[in-house]
Each structure stands twice: as C-alpha cells, then as structure tokens.
Enzyme design. Structure first.
Site, PDB file in Angstrom:
ATOM      1  N   GLU A 226     -41.178 -35.660 -45.544  1.00  0.00           N
ATOM      2  CA  GLU A 226     -41.332 -35.382 -46.974  1.00  0.00           C
ATOM      3  C   GLU A 226     -42.389 -36.331 -47.527  1.00  0.00           C
ATOM      4  OE1 GLU A 226     -38.432 -34.498 -50.795  1.00  0.00           O
ATOM      5  OE2 GLU A 226     -37.591 -34.844 -48.808  1.00  0.00           O
TER       6      GLU A 226
ATOM      7  N   GLU B 131     -31.093 -43.099 -51.837  1.00  0.00           N
ATOM      8  CA  GLU B 131     -31.267 -41.855 -52.580  1.00  0.00           C
ATOM      9  C   GLU B 131     -29.946 -41.409 -53.208  1.00  0.00           C
ATOM     10  OE1 GLU B 131     -33.240 -37.443 -51.909  1.00  0.00           O
ATOM     11  OE2 GLU B 131     -32.571 -38.575 -50.160  1.00  0.00           O
TER      12      GLU B 131
END
Length: 867
Positions: free
Chosen positions: A470, A749
């Site tokens: 990502e 996260e």
C-alpha cells in the site's frame, strides 16, 4: 545584542540536502536570537548578493514583521547562487541595528520549465513484469586543465536513481526524485560535485530503478507501469572555471546503458542483488563499455519539471541489533528494538562465491516467528549473492525500503556477528520542531511512538503505512494528523509539495480530490476508485488551512483556495439542505474499535453525522480563508452556507437538550469541538453525556479516525479534565497506552492491531506503523504542556497548562517561525512552578492553574501559584 539567524525562503530551510529555491520571488523569513526581554522588531534591512556580484542593499523597512517578507530584489534566475544577509533594529530604537547576519546561501533550481537535458533510456527496454532490474547509464567526458571554480549536477529520472562521478556516489540521499503526480510534474535535484572532478578525463554513471514510476503500486494485486515503463535519466552538469569559462555536459546519445547487478528492485518486494554481475569501476573514465548498449532519447511525460523545494530522503539514523535469537522453527531473527523505516546494511560479511543470503522483514512476531501476514502481498525480502571476496563484502539495498523491527536471516554463512548488520533509517530531512516529556514514563513512550510513526511515514509523501502492499498518500490520515505533524516537524514545504499534486489531480478529475495523492487508485479495480468521502477529501481544505495557521504564510491559502472551493462545491448535498446527500456509503468514524475486524465501516456513530459535522468545519474554514484573502463575497457566501449547515445539522441530529441521535464519544466530541451546538445549555449537556459515556467504557477509547483527535479536547472544553487524563492514562485495550504497555514503538493502525492474546488482529488491514491515531499528541502539547497557538505563525500564543491526575511534571517545546517556545511546569510540595521561554518578537499570554494571567514578551520567565 540580538542577531539574525535561520533565514528561510518560501518556508524552506536553506542547504544542499534541504531543497532548492523554486520561485523567482521567494518570500523571506528569519529568526532573531538574543536574551533581551520584551524585545520587538521595529525595522529591518535586507541585502542580497546575486552570483559573484557585490551585495545589493535595499531600503530600511519600518516593520515588526520577520515572516514572509516580500522579495525586495530582482527576479531570480535559474541555476544562480544567491546570498542573503539581514539586520534588524528594535521597536524601542529603530536606528540601533544589529550586525548583518551571516550570509545564507541558496541555490536556485531550474525555473520556468526550462529543462534542457534530454531523457535517455535503454534501447528497447521491455515492460517489467514479475521483476524490475536496475539499468545503468554511463559516459566519459573531458574537461580542460583550467582550475574548476564550481561544478553542479541538476538531475531527475523516470524511476528512482543514484549518480556516481569518477567512482564515488554523488549526494547522500536515496530514492530521488521521490514521488509526485508524474503526469503533471516531476521534481529535480541538485548536487555539488566540484570536489569529484579532475582535469581532463572524467566519467559519470547513473543507476535507475523502477521505484514509484513503473514499479508495483497499490493493494489487491495493484498495478505496474502506472506512469510509464521506460525508465530514464536526465542529467545536466554545469562546470564553471576560475577564468570564467563554462562547460555543459548533458545526457545525450553519447551515453551507453546496461543491466546492473540489482536483478530486481521493488518498493514492496525488496531487492535482489548478485555481486557476481558487478562492473568494477563502471563509473570511472578507464572503464571499457564497448559491449554496452546504445541509448535512445525519449519524451518526458510530465507537464513540468520543478526544483525539489523540501528536504531530500536521507539517512536519519542507524539501528544496531538489541537482540539476536532463534525461533521455535530454528529461524535466525535480529531485533533492532524499534519499528522503523529503511533498509539493512550488511557489513564485512564473508561467504563463498555464489552463496545467497535472504533477509525478510516484519514489524512484529507472532507465536515466536516473524509476523508477515500484515504485509499481505508485499514480500519485504532482500537477497544478496556473494562474489567470494576474502576481505569481506558490504551490501545495502538502493531502491527499496521496509517498515520493520525484525529481520529474519536465512542461509547465513558461518557464525553471525551482531556487527554484520544494521538497519539504516531513512526519511525526508525535516527539522524537529516539537517535543514533549512528563513524569509518566508510558506517556513519554507514547509521544515517542507518535514521532517515530510520523518520521517513518513522511517519506516522499505522507504515507499511511510503510510496510505492506500500500504505502499510499491517504488524504484522511493527514487531514486529522496535520496539526500534530506541523508542531513536531518542519514539514511545511513537504506538505506544500503534496498539496500541489492534490490540486493538479483534483482539477483533472473535475473537482473531487482523490482519496490517495498521488492518485494511483484509478489504475486497478477497487472499492476506493472514484470514492468521495468526508474527512478524506476534506484534506483539500484542512491541510492548507493548518499550514497557514502554523506558519502565518497566506501564500498557501492563495495557492490552494481554488482546490478548497472546488471540493466544497463538488460535495453532493441534499436538495434544499447543506448536508451530504446519501448517494453512497460514507467512511465515517473509520476503525472505530467496535467495528468488526473485516468491516471498519460499521462504526457506532452515524457516518453521515460525522460527514455533516466535517462539512460544517470545512465551510467555516473556507469562509475564514476567503476573509483572509479579502474575498468578501466568497467569505459571506461560505459563512451563510456554514450557518445553514449548522442549522440543518441540529435539525437532523440534535434534540433540544443537546442529545445526539448517535449517543457516542465521537458524535459529542465533534459537535463540541466544531461549535455545532446552539447554546451553552446544550454544550453543558453534551459535555456531561460525553463524560458519562467515557466513564461507562471505563475510560477506554471508542473512537476511530474521526473522533480520536477531539475526544479529550471535548472533555477539556466542557470541564471534564480528569476524565480526559483518565482516558489517556488507561492501559487496557482499547486505549492509547495499551500498545505502549505491550511494547509498541510506533502508533498502530487499529487500537488492537495486536490482540491481548499476543496474536495479530485477524482483519486483512492491520499495520503497526500508522500515525493517524497519534493525533492525541496535539492534546498533550496544548493541554498537558499548555502551549497553544493564538495567532497564525505563533507571533502570539497561549501558555496555559492544565495539570491533572498524578502528573507532577510536564514540558513541551515548539520551534516556531520566530524561535523556540518552551513550556515547563512541575508540582512540588503543593506548589505549581511554571518556567517558560518566549522568543524575540513574540507575545505569550500566560494563565496559571489558579486563574492568574500575565502577558509577556520575549525572555525566560518563571511563575508560581498554589497547586
């Protein structure tokens, strides 16, 4: 006596690795140093030296302004060197000037898109499929025997590159030219190579890898060759001799190319290097390149090539092993003690010719083994094949980076020594401008984790994470973290560059910014393609406004205003209302801890309540921006829209008492902090209800991206400071200190990226280095430390700490555009002692815990009251 230092052009620190001057008429800022109390500037004078000319001295200006002063001289020219010196006088005696400052030297980049070096590529280079080998370019060139005064390289690439001159690497940076929206603009770098050249025979070489240009990007399989497939280098060498003569060497048909020893170099997968395929001395003039291939000149697809006006990607630190151990599966693991971003460096390793070692990276361990599942499809693996040098071999990847704390080493030859490996931490150079420390060890570690996550993810762009497949510039992350980032680091120019890409792509897309910038989502099928959502695209309004607030520079608002209003006008609204139309699912309070691991959309708070709250926020910002820019009609228009939005929000979500349709921490935090309530009674109700919700959850967090930056602030505003302290000091999951208590060294996260059982969260999307939830640091600075901005640019600020819980000591600092501000308090024997530092030409408004107030100018001050 005061002195001037820290001269900046367009918010950019000057220096060879801190970026180029990129405009013809840059604005000038400077810091004023001295021990004088209550010192304010009354006048300044600037002198500028253009190249070898004598200084041009400009008129004295009677002004207290030391920030973003208009350029007094002629337009700057591409490639020239300038020197700037400033002197100042106090307001009390405008004729009593300081000494002239030491000259600040700036290198002007290549302006007006006047790039003249062709882009050269390997003839017939195929599209990369599974692997991306490096390409080497080289040529010899002759210089005269005259003494060289200066020699400079201006360079860029389609791909990522390194340059060598006469066998030595040029510069100390990595992964140039970084990542921009390549279709719109490409950055160029500058290097001084005066000391690398010799009379007569010289050689230059360049290695080019795929990087962000043609390498794999994205998730769910991603895509390759998004911007193009022909990697290319473009180089201009400018030589000036002492006798005034000049020579220019460009990338052209005289160069040759070949594949190099890097057999594969990808950002996600890592690097494969075979030392047996090296070309010893390939960048020396004595090297024979008869067998190398010719090159072809290709067109650069970017619409412009601009100077890189912010810090280059450089080595920030080097981590040594803190532990080396064998896993239950007999794997050799090196623990570097800190989750970081960079690459390994193998030192003095010995093995037979052809022997290959493999290094694989991960952020965490699971069941005693390397925890690679969060990497998804990213291999995060480097391989090195030895050439059998009996004196030992050294290797470090050039064109990849990993987000990792642990390295698994397979097939090491002989006994492994801790000195054989280190982890090189990299990131864009940016000065540390903020810090925090208090009497609680875990809170200090939490703040360190915020800094580490920010530093690791501010690499080329503000990434979301540095480890998996990502590593994209998600707009939502920086929208909520931007105030914290600007306090901690001098990242103005870095984010300004990113905003340029946001604006350019937004305009090309017809008004909506992308959810990631640069936008590569369009290149593959995904839920996110064409997505529009509050918070994420609101970054187009929030980020420039926060840059203005932190710096006082109106230029960023002028530059981004079109982007701001284009987004607001684009937002689909309910007919007759100033609220989001429900045409598609909002992301809402993304990663609310109550949401299922595989569906972060299912948050407790109504996603449209969140969206409409942020709509009010960005309308308010835009109205204020228009007022700052003296656009009176626009200011009135967006103020009216904001007022209507507030009314519509209340009609849809708020009862007469102040109760919200979503009875959640996030809902009340947003309504309180954004000013959505109509009266004080409602605010009081909301504060009490938020406090009750926090207590019911045993002070555990129940907010995601949207609510996390605001929940403790909302408690503070409404008089529930002890609840705020209990929240931030909670150690059970979910909480800010839960990750710290189990050994986290960066921000996660998810609140439970690592479950209390010691297993990785089962969700597909799990990162252990994701700065967004670290936005709590802003509350630590402003409320615990007491340092809060009053006027844009920090010329005026508040010093009003709010002690709580059992915290007995707290210190925070921020290096403002005018100088260092420090706030330090301690409680001892029922006495509160407060020591503060105020920079010259600044004013602080001090409020002690007993309500006593003081307004002071520059100097070091001390205050006391009863605790």
């Amino acid at each position: 006596m005061v002195e001037v230092r820290g001269i900046r052009l367009d918010s950019n620190t000057l220096g060879p690795t801190n970026g180029l001057t990129a405009t013809k008429r840059p604005v000038i800022s400077w810091e004023i140093f001295g021990n004088e109390k209550n010192w304010y500037q009354g006048a300044y004078q600037i002198k500028i030296k253009y190249g070898a000319q004598t200084y041009s001295i400009y008129d004295v200006v009677n002004s207290d302004n030391n920030l973003f002063v208009e350029w007094p001289g002629r337009d700057l020219k591409s490639r020239e060197v300038i020197a700037i010196s400033i002197r100042v006088a106090p307001k009390s005696d405008v004729f009593s000037f300081s000494e002239w400052s030491e000259p600040a030297v700036a290198q002007v980049g290549i302006l007006d898109n006047s790039w003249r070096a062709p882009f050269i590529s390997m003839v017939g280079q195929p599209k990369d499929e599974d692997v991306s080998p490096e390409i080497l370019f080289r040529r010899n060139f002759d210089l005269s025997a005259n003494k060289i005064k200066s020699a400079k390289i201006y360079s860029t690439a389609l791909g990522v590159y390194e340059i060598e001159v006469n066998g030595r690497k040029v510069g100390q940076d990595y992964l140039a030219p970084g990542w921009t929206s390549y279709d719109h603009r490409l950055l160029h770098q500058f290097y001084d190579i005066t000391d690398l050249l010799t009379p007569h025979s010289n050689a230059i070489g360049a290695r080019v890898g795929s990087g962000w240009y043609s390498g794999m990007l994205g998730f769910d399989g991603g895509a390759r060759n998004i911007y193009g497939y022909q990697r290319a280098i473009s180089i201009e060498i400018d030589v000036e001799y002492e006798n005034g003569e000049r020579a220019v060497i460009l990338s052209d048909e005289a160069w040759k190319s070949n594949y190099g020893p890097i057999k594969d170099a990808q950002l996600y997968n890592g690097e494969v290097y075979d030392a047996n395929d090296e070309f010893p001395g390939w960048s020396l003039p004595t090297f024979k390149d008869d067998s190398w291939s010719p090159i072809e000149i290709i067109q650069c697809s970017s619409k412009s090539i601009e100077p890189q006006a912010f810090g280059y990607i450089c080595e920030i630190n080097s981590l040594k092993p803190v532990d080396i151990f064998e896993t239950p599966k007999k794997k050799l693991i090196v623990d570097f003690g800190q989750n970081a971003v960079g690459f390994p460096r193998i030192n003095n390793a010995k093995a037979p010719k052809g022997h290959t070692i493999t290094l694989r990276f991960a952020e965490v361990l699971e069941n005693g083994e390397l925890g690679t599942r969060p990497l998804r499809l990213a291999k995060a693996t480097d391989q090195y094949t030895f050439k059998g040098d009996i004196d030992g071999e050294t290797y470090a990847p050039r064109f990849t980076f990993h987000g990792a704390r642990y390295c698994q080493i397979d097939n090491w030859y002989g006994e492994f020594n801790p000195t054989n490996i280190e982890f090189v931490v990299i990131g864009n150079l940016m000065e540390t401008t903020g810090g925090f420390e208090c009497s609680d060890r875990l809170l200090n570690r939490l703040h360190q984790n915020v800094v580490h996550s920010m530093r690791g993810n501010f690499l080329a762009i503000p990434m979301d994470c540095p480890q998996r497949d990502e590593r994209l510039g998600w707009t939502g992350d920086i929208a909520i973290f931007c105030p914290t980032a600007l306090y901690l680091c001098d990242c103005y120019s870095f984010l300004q560059s990113w905003l340029k890409d946001l604006k350019l792509e937004q305009k090309a897309n017809g008004g909506a910014p992308a959810v990631v910038v640069p936008d590569i989502i369009h290149a593959f099928e995904t839920f996110w393609n064409g997505k529009i959502a509050a918070i994420w695209q609101d970054a187009s309004v929030i980020v420039p406004y926060e840059l203005y607030r932190s710096s006082g520079n109106k230029h960023i608002l002028q530059t981004q205003y079109e982007s701001m209003v284009s987004w607001i006008d684009y937002i689909p609204k309910i007919e007759g209302k100033v609220r989001w139309d429900k045409i598609e699912a909002q992301l809402g309070d993304w990663l609310d801890p109550s949401a299922p691991p595989d569906n972060p959309l299912l948050a407790l708070t109504d996603a449209y309540l969140v969206a409409d709250a942020f709509l009010f926020k960005i309308l308010t910002i835009t109205s204020e921006t228009a007022e700052i820019l003296k656009l009176e009609k626009d200011a009135a228009y967006y103020a009216e829209l904001a007022s209507k939005c507030r009314s519509d929000f209340n009609d849809a979500y708020v009862s007469l008492s102040g109760k919200l349709t979503s009875n959640t921490q996030t809902a009340y935090a947003l309504a309180i902090c954004f000013g959505l309530y109509k009266n004080d009674d409602q605010i009081c109700y909301a504060g009490n209800q938020l406090s009750e919700l926090v207590r019911q959850s045993d002070y555990k967090i129940s907010t995601g991206f949207a609510g996390t930056p605001f929940v403790t602030e909302a408690l503070t505003i409404t008089g529930h400071i002890e609840d705020a302290y209990k929240m931030i000091l909670q150690k059970e999951c979910p909480s800010w200190l839960y990750p710290v208590s189990v050994g986290a060294t960066t921000i996660w996260e998810r609140w439970d990226s690592m479950l209390p059982t010691g297993h990785i969260n089962p969700g597909e999307m799990t990162s252990f280095n994701h700065y967004a939830l670290g936005s709590i640091a802003n509350w630590m600075h402003e409320r615990m430390g007491g340092l809060k901005l009053k006027e844009p640019g920090w010329r005026e600020f508040f010093l009003r700490p709010i002690p709580g819980s059992n915290i007995s000591y707290c210190e925070t600092f921020h290096k403002s555009p005018s100088g260092l501000i420090r706030s330090q308090w301690k409680i001892e024997a029922s006495k509160f002692t407060y020591n503060v530092t105020v920079p010259l030409n600044s004013t602080a408004h001090v409020t002690l815990p007993d309500g006593t107030t003081h307004s002071v100018g520059s100097g070091v001050w001390s205050f006391t009251c009863s605790a």
